[in-house]
Motif scaffolding. Structure first.
Motif, short mmCIF file in Angstrom:
data_model
loop_
_atom_site.label_atom_id
_atom_site.label_comp_id
_atom_site.label_asym_id
_atom_site.label_seq_id
_atom_site.Cartn_x
_atom_site.Cartn_y
_atom_site.Cartn_z
N ILE A 170 27.69 -1.71 -35.70
CA ILE A 170 27.97 -0.21 -35.28
C ILE A 170 27.63 0.74 -36.31
N THR A 171 27.86 2.11 -35.86
CA THR A 171 27.44 3.19 -36.77
C THR A 171 28.01 3.18 -37.97
N GLU A 172 29.44 2.84 -37.93
CA GLU A 172 30.21 2.89 -38.96
C GLU A 172 30.12 1.81 -40.34
N THR A 173 29.18 1.11 -40.00
CA THR A 173 29.00 0.08 -40.96
C THR A 173 27.23 0.07 -41.32
N ALA A 174 26.83 1.12 -40.97
CA ALA A 174 25.32 1.27 -41.14
C ALA A 174 24.95 1.07 -42.72
N THR A 175 23.72 0.50 -43.17
CA THR A 175 23.22 0.25 -44.22
C THR A 175 21.74 0.80 -44.39
N ALA A 176 21.24 0.71 -45.61
CA ALA A 176 19.91 1.26 -45.79
C ALA A 176 19.03 0.47 -45.32
N ALA A 177 19.08 -0.63 -44.93
CA ALA A 177 18.10 -1.76 -44.49
C ALA A 177 17.76 -1.18 -42.98
N PRO A 178 16.56 -1.34 -42.67
CA PRO A 178 16.03 -0.74 -41.36
C PRO A 178 16.61 -1.09 -40.18
N GLY A 179 17.07 -2.20 -40.09
CA GLY A 179 17.38 -2.99 -38.73
C GLY A 179 18.87 -2.63 -38.72
N TYR A 180 19.62 -1.83 -39.73
CA TYR A 180 20.94 -1.61 -39.81
C TYR A 180 21.25 -0.26 -40.08
N SER A 181 20.38 0.63 -40.00
CA SER A 181 20.49 2.03 -40.55
C SER A 181 21.05 2.89 -39.61
N SER A 182 21.16 2.72 -38.25
CA SER A 182 21.93 3.40 -37.14
C SER A 182 20.95 4.54 -36.74
N VAL A 183 19.73 4.71 -37.45
CA VAL A 183 18.87 5.71 -36.95
C VAL A 183 17.74 5.21 -36.33
N ARG A 184 17.59 5.90 -34.99
CA ARG A 184 16.57 5.29 -34.25
C ARG A 184 15.25 5.70 -34.55
N PRO A 185 14.38 4.91 -34.68
CA PRO A 185 12.96 5.27 -35.08
C PRO A 185 12.41 6.49 -34.06
N ASN A 186 11.55 7.48 -34.52
CA ASN A 186 10.92 8.41 -33.46
C ASN A 186 9.77 7.62 -32.59
N THR A 187 9.42 6.49 -32.88
CA THR A 187 8.55 5.55 -32.42
C THR A 187 9.07 4.90 -31.20
N LYS A 188 10.10 5.08 -30.98
CA LYS A 188 11.02 4.52 -29.83
C LYS A 188 11.67 5.23 -29.02
N ALA A 189 11.13 6.21 -28.37
CA ALA A 189 11.88 7.34 -27.74
C ALA A 189 12.82 6.56 -26.62
N PRO A 190 13.82 7.33 -26.31
CA PRO A 190 14.86 6.94 -25.24
C PRO A 190 14.45 6.69 -24.10
N LEU A 191 15.03 6.07 -23.09
CA LEU A 191 14.43 6.05 -21.74
C LEU A 191 14.46 7.41 -20.88
N ALA A 192 15.86 7.92 -21.27
CA ALA A 192 16.33 9.29 -20.70
C ALA A 192 15.19 10.44 -21.06
N GLU A 193 14.66 10.31 -22.18
CA GLU A 193 13.54 11.53 -22.59
C GLU A 193 12.47 11.15 -21.74
N THR A 194 12.07 9.97 -21.62
CA THR A 194 10.84 9.65 -20.90
C THR A 194 11.26 10.04 -19.14
#
Length: 789
Positions: A114-138
């Protein structure tokens, strides 16, 4: 081929094309010709799309999948569509939601937890990479209308303030044109903290006037889709309807609760037997399946305190009512689509739960679930719980049910929410309804599917390719598998052949029917849980071709097969950013040790009147520390009333305020105990500085402290707080200056009478009490703040 089908759609936004040809001097010239302006639309035949995602509903809860909670809307949709019996989520809310909305695994999009326990590790940062656009945007960039109603748990916590940035918000960077709902993991269903777009708003009614969040969300969904079809009948929509139901707190009108009175007196062990038989009758589990056994960590119903059983029954009655109430309001949205004549043109997904049923409510349940999150569940004694029996589900409660009920709602599977290793945490009944294209009515599909499969399914049905570039950024491929192949072929070989699972160190791997799993952490033990080293975890092995239910562990009989799957888990874990595994608890709640940003730097924070709706992550952390609040006030001759600053609400928080002219400080522990300190005399008229100092005892978490109130540096009152909340005040209540939104933390004021009647120049919150003269020079105020930042 129609014009909309011939458009290049791999690069988004679709580049504008400048007409090439003769340019005339006079528009009246017969040779003047330009193609007509056309609004962008998806390819011909693209359906409307409605995704309904419920919260914390186990596989064995809804009557559509054999459970005791009456859900006629879901049953009706299933009778006209398909039930998917082996559809999977991630075992936790925010990860499931981000995976659904992007078509990628949750660690791939930074939402390993969950976002409240995000860390600096890429898999746990809670930040969506801009290389993975959401379905709604598409979909939006291909001509869809897009709307998001309900729970948004995808925003990094340091981006939840009124200043954003809003990249992770639905209408900021999420691809949705309209958002109405709440930000965070849960919300008070009676008095929610709502947003429309990125603007905080108040509910349109009070609980006394009949307000409930689920009904409100359905109203907004109905209004939005009705307007969309009235103004743009040729434009398909994508609506994501994600009510906070049935996440705790379990809130529902009393008349719905009474429908279930006495229906759970048999307890959770027998309920599993009842549900299991019904599931076989419905065909949603194999006829030869064997019910999994209760683990020793889950108490038997017969072993529960008889004094507590009326409370335990009430907990489940409230939950069942909450789910039926939710089904009813989803039904209102479905009825609107039918009334508009577009239901047959709409692909409807109903995912009954974003994970398994929640076991976060302790072994006895909770009147205020925040007690367990603060390691203070012992305050809720059986006597206390019995005294609150009639208030469960009401605006006075923030309730959750016992672990045993969560286990029963996950029938026939082992374990619950958070336990990603076992199907009880990740298998959720799912219904797909689209009469125009799905031939079989009431069909059952047993192919293995995962929440990341929805995005590629929708794009295939809409005739839209996966984008290779969005907003100038090259995109990674979707990681899910389209489910379209199974719509009209019940016997089609499954195509989603491998899938990893991980949450809090609970982990597993699925491969061509086989699953290898290990439970590492127990969901309801919130503090002081001793963790084994990951290499010491005990793995289990199941043959899904013969044992869907994970009832027969083959690890000792087939060690080589187990090792093969364990290696495959590691391969998938490296591929999708699962490593390093992280089972830390307290450390991940603290941004400094977790490595995520904080909005506030330093130990001081300055506020001004009117600031509000500030989440706990937008305010300097005062828990387990000494702290002070200094306010510069202008007091009228008749005296002053109201809130100076308040954090939290009825179910936990604190406030500095004035009542009957006197300054007061209250520390509200979980709505169970309140400690009030009052000044000896009123605040004099004129300009004055009112200060509260809390001197923490130290010696551990959640300890008490002494309170002193000052007027213009002179002590005017002392008091004592015996203990405090160590980790969290609330998941939804906020900090407000000069008023109080949500429920009142102050015992002397209700929501409508808490506004400060004088003038607040500023309020300063400091961690520590190093200002020994107890007075701040107003002229130097901004200089002090800047220096401390």
């Amino acid at each position: 081929m129609t014009p909309s089908n011939s458009i290049q759609r791999q690069i988004l936004p679709i580049p504008d094309q400048t007409p090439i040809g003769l340019t005339t001097y006079d528009a009246k010239d017969p040779d003047t010709h330009y193609p007509p302006i056309r609004d962008l639309r998806p390819p011909a035949g693209a359906p409307n799309v409605l995704i309904v995602l419920l919260d914390d509903v186990g596989f064995g809860a809804s009557s559509a999948f054999g459970g005791p909670c009456n859900t006629p809307t879901f049953e009706k949709l299933a009778s006209q569509g398909l039930k998917y019996t082996r559809f999977h989520t991630t075992a936790l809310c925010a990860p499931t939601r981000q995976a659904l909305l992007t078509g990628r695994n949750h660690h791939s999009v930074g939402m390993g937890n969950i976002t409240e326990t995000a860390t600096a590790a890429p898999g746990y940062s809670s930040v969506r990479p801009n290389t993975k656009a959401p379905l709604a945007e598409t979909l939006k960039l291909n001509g869809y209308s897009t709307a998001y109603l309900g729970k948004c748990h995808e925003v990094p916590v340091w981006q939840t303030s009124p200043m954003g940035p809003f990249d992770g918000w639905p209408t900021g960077g999420g691809g949705f044109e309209y958002f109405y709902g709440f930000i965070g993991g849960e919300n008070n269903q009676w008095e929610p903290a709502l947003y429309e777009g990125t603007t905080p708003i108040e509910p349109p009614k009070t609980p006394e006037q009949g307000y409930h969040l689920t009904e409100d969300l359905a109203d907004k969904a109905i209004a939005w889709v009705s307007q969309q079809k009235a103004l743009m009948p040729d434009k398909p929509f994508f609506m994501y309807f994600a009510p906070g139901a049935t996440h705790a707190p379990h809130h529902v009108p009393k008349e719905w609760i009474e429908k279930y009175k006495g229906k759970f007196a048999h307890g959770w062990d027998q309920q599993r037997e009842i549900t299991f038989a019904k599931q076989k009758e419905l065909g949603v589990i194999p006829p030869d399946a064997q019910l999994t056994q209760r683990h020793a960590e889950i108490p038997a119903w017969d072993d529960m305190n008889p004094q507590l059983k009326p409370v335990l029954e009430r907990e489940m009655e409230v939950y069942a009512a909450f789910l039926e109430h939710t089904d009813y309001h989803v039904g209102r949205v479905i009825d609107t689509l039918e009334h508009l004549g577009i239901l047959d043109e709409t692909l409807v997904y109903v995912i009954i739960g974003d994970n398994g049923a929640s076991a976060e409510g302790t072994l006895q349940g909770a009147f205020n679930e925040m007690a367990n999150f603060n390691g203070m569940a012992a305050l809720e004694t059986p006597e206390f719980m019995l005294s609150k029996l009639d208030e469960f589900g009401s605006p006075e409660s923030y309730n959750h049910y016992a672990v045993g009920w969560a286990w029963a709602m996950d029938t026939p599977y082992q374990w619950t929410k958070q336990v990603a290793s076992h199907w009880g945490g990740t298998r959720n009944g799912t219904i797909v309804h689209w009469p125009k294209k799905i031939e079989e009515k009431g069909g059952i599909r047993n192919q293995f599917c995962h929440v990341i499969d929805i995005a590629p399914t929708i794009l295939e049905l809409a005739g839209i390719p996966e984008p290779i570039m969005v907003n100038g950024v090259q995109q990674s491929q979707y990681e899910g598998t389209s489910m379209v192949y199974s719509f009209n072929d019940a016997k089609a070989p499954e195509r989603h052949e491998v899938q990893y699972f991980e949450m809090f160190g609970n982990r597993g791997i699925y491969y061509k029917g086989w699953s290898a799993v290990t439970k590492h952490r127990t969901p309801w033990v919130m503090t002081n849980q001793k963790m084994l080293p990951f290499d010491d975890d005990v793995w289990e092995l199941y043959d899904g071709s013969k044992d869907w239910i994970q009832a027969h562990d083959l690890s000792k009989e087939m060690p080589e097969k187990l090792h093969e799957l364990q290696r495959l888990f590691l391969i998938e874990a490296v591929k999708y950013n699962v490593l390093p595994l992280d089972d830390r608890q307290v450390e991940r709640c603290n941004p400094e040790t977790a490595g995520r940003p904080t909005l506030i730097k330093g130990n001081s924070q300055l506020f001004f009147a009117g600031m509000g709706r500030l989440s706990e992550n937008s305010v300097v952390n005062i828990k387990n520390k000494s702290f002070s609040v200094t306010s510069q006030l202008q007091v009228p001759s008749e005296g002053v009333e109201g809130v100076i600053i308040a954090q939290g609400g009825r179910f936990g928080g604190w406030s500095v305020y004035s009542h009957e002219g006197k300054a007061k400080f209250v520390y509200n522990v979980l709505g169970i105990q309140s400690f009030v300190t009052e000044a000896e005399q009123p605040i004099p008229p004129g300009q004055h500085q009112v200060r509260m100092e809390f001197n923490y005892d130290g010696g551990g978490l959640g300890k008490g402290g002494n309170v002193t109130l000052y007027y213009d540096g002179q002590s005017v009152g002392t008091g004592r707080v015996e203990h405090t909340q160590a980790f969290i005040f609330s998941a939804d209540e906020t900090t407000d200056i000069g008023y109080e939104s949500g429920t009142p933390v102050t015992p002397d004021y209700t929501f409508n009478s808490s506004r400060f009647t004088g003038k607040i120049d500023w309020v300063q919150l400091d961690v520590g009490t190093d200002n020994h003269d107890h007075l701040i020079n107003p002229e130097d105020q901004l200089k002090i703040i800047m220096a401390r930042q």
